[in-house]
Write an enzyme that holds these catalytic residues in place. Structure first.
Site, PDB file in Angstrom:
ATOM      1  N   ASP A 131      32.138 -12.908  18.210  1.00 20.66           N
ATOM      2  CA  ASP A 131      31.576 -12.859  16.867  1.00 20.66           C
ATOM      3  C   ASP A 131      32.760 -12.751  15.891  1.00 20.66           C
ATOM      4  O   ASP A 131      33.861 -12.351  16.287  1.00 20.66           O
ATOM      5  CB  ASP A 131      30.660 -11.635  16.766  1.00 20.66           C
ATOM      6  CG  ASP A 131      30.220 -11.334  15.354  1.00 20.66           C
ATOM      7  OD1 ASP A 131      29.678 -12.238  14.695  1.00 20.66           O
ATOM      8  OD2 ASP A 131      30.425 -10.187  14.908  1.00 20.66           O
ATOM      9  N   ASP A 159      32.488 -11.754  11.877  1.00 16.46           N
ATOM     10  CA  ASP A 159      32.408 -10.722  10.840  1.00 16.46           C
ATOM     11  C   ASP A 159      32.225  -9.332  11.454  1.00 16.46           C
ATOM     12  O   ASP A 159      31.319  -9.122  12.271  1.00 16.46           O
ATOM     13  CB  ASP A 159      31.235 -11.011   9.899  1.00 16.46           C
ATOM     14  CG  ASP A 159      31.464 -12.255   9.051  1.00 16.46           C
ATOM     15  OD1 ASP A 159      32.245 -13.129   9.460  1.00 16.46           O
ATOM     16  OD2 ASP A 159      30.844 -12.355   7.983  1.00 16.46           O
TER      17      ASP A 159
END
Length: 237
Positions: free
Chosen positions: A30, A32
């Site tokens: 991922d 953010d």
């Protein structure tokens, strides 16, 4: 299965350390709040003076309180219609930083021969910068609609769709594993929020970095203090 505190701020479940990093072939991250220190949509909103209402939706989505991630992102994007493109550059140059330990952990994965991939519900404007900086092999993220120097409040349709949600993250991990000729058990998934859970469940090893409670409750490795490189305390080269 309950987690075991292997060391302060480092919890493990479902395996006996150490694992060999070289037994894995792919790692999916991922972006953010995992690879980078911010939620990009929130920071665009901050630059536009619309932070509170956008961040409230982001937080609810990451906690899993909004079950439809796509709908939550569309709601946030609509609030950003008309924001100058210059705000994106401001966020990238002034706010975006790699999280502690990210470069060390990515380098260890690359040295062990793993392919590296970023799969983000955020935006390609930022993910491409992160991909280049870390020399990642693949990246998938959403593409912001921009017209006449301003955000349109929409996302562009791509061959795979318009929004990377939890289901798309899982699908990308499984598809890349198949293209590589490996089993999903040979993949690692790293994330922090509810929309990372599907790909984390599909992978052979899941790592949660400063995660939301629902993610900490599922991850095989949960890092709650220190940098991402703390995963190397239970992963040998």
């Amino acid at each position: 299965m309950d987690a075991i505190e292997h060391a302060p701020g480092l919890h493990i479940r479902g395996f006996q350390p150490p694992l060999r990093l070289s037994d894995f072939r792919l790692v999916a991250f991922d972006m953010d709040s995992t690879l980078i220190n911010i939620e990009c949509v929130d920071e665009i909103a901050r630059a536009a003076g619309r932070y509170d209402e956008v961040a409230a939706i982001t937080e609810a989505a990451m906690r899993g309180e909004i079950s439809d991630y796509k709908e939550s992102l569309r709601r946030r994007m609509a609030l950003l219609a008309g924001v100058p493109e210059a705000a994106l550059h401001q966020v990238a140059e002034q706010r975006l930083q790699l999280n502690p330990g990210v470069e060390a952990f990515v380098a260890a994965c690359q040295a062990a021969g793993l392919k590296t991939m970023l799969v983000s519900g955020g935006f390609s404007f930022f993910s491409e910068r992160v991909r280049r900086r870390l020399k990642l092999d693949f990246a998938r993220a959403n593409t912001l609609g921009i017209a006449h120097g301003k955000l349109t409040g929409t996302l562009l349709q791509r061959p795979w769709g318009d929004i990377v949600d939890g289901a798309e993250k899982r699908r990308v991990l499984l598809e890349v594993a198949e293209l590589m000729g490996i089993e999903p058990s040979q993949a690692i998934a790293v994330g922090d929020g509810a929309n990372d859970l599907p790909m984390m469940a599909a992978a052979g090893l899941s790592i949660a970095y400063h995660p939301k409670p629902a993610v900490a409750a599922e991850a095989m490795i949960a890092i709650t203090s220190g940098g991402l490189d703390r995963a190397l305390e239970v992963l040998q080269a």
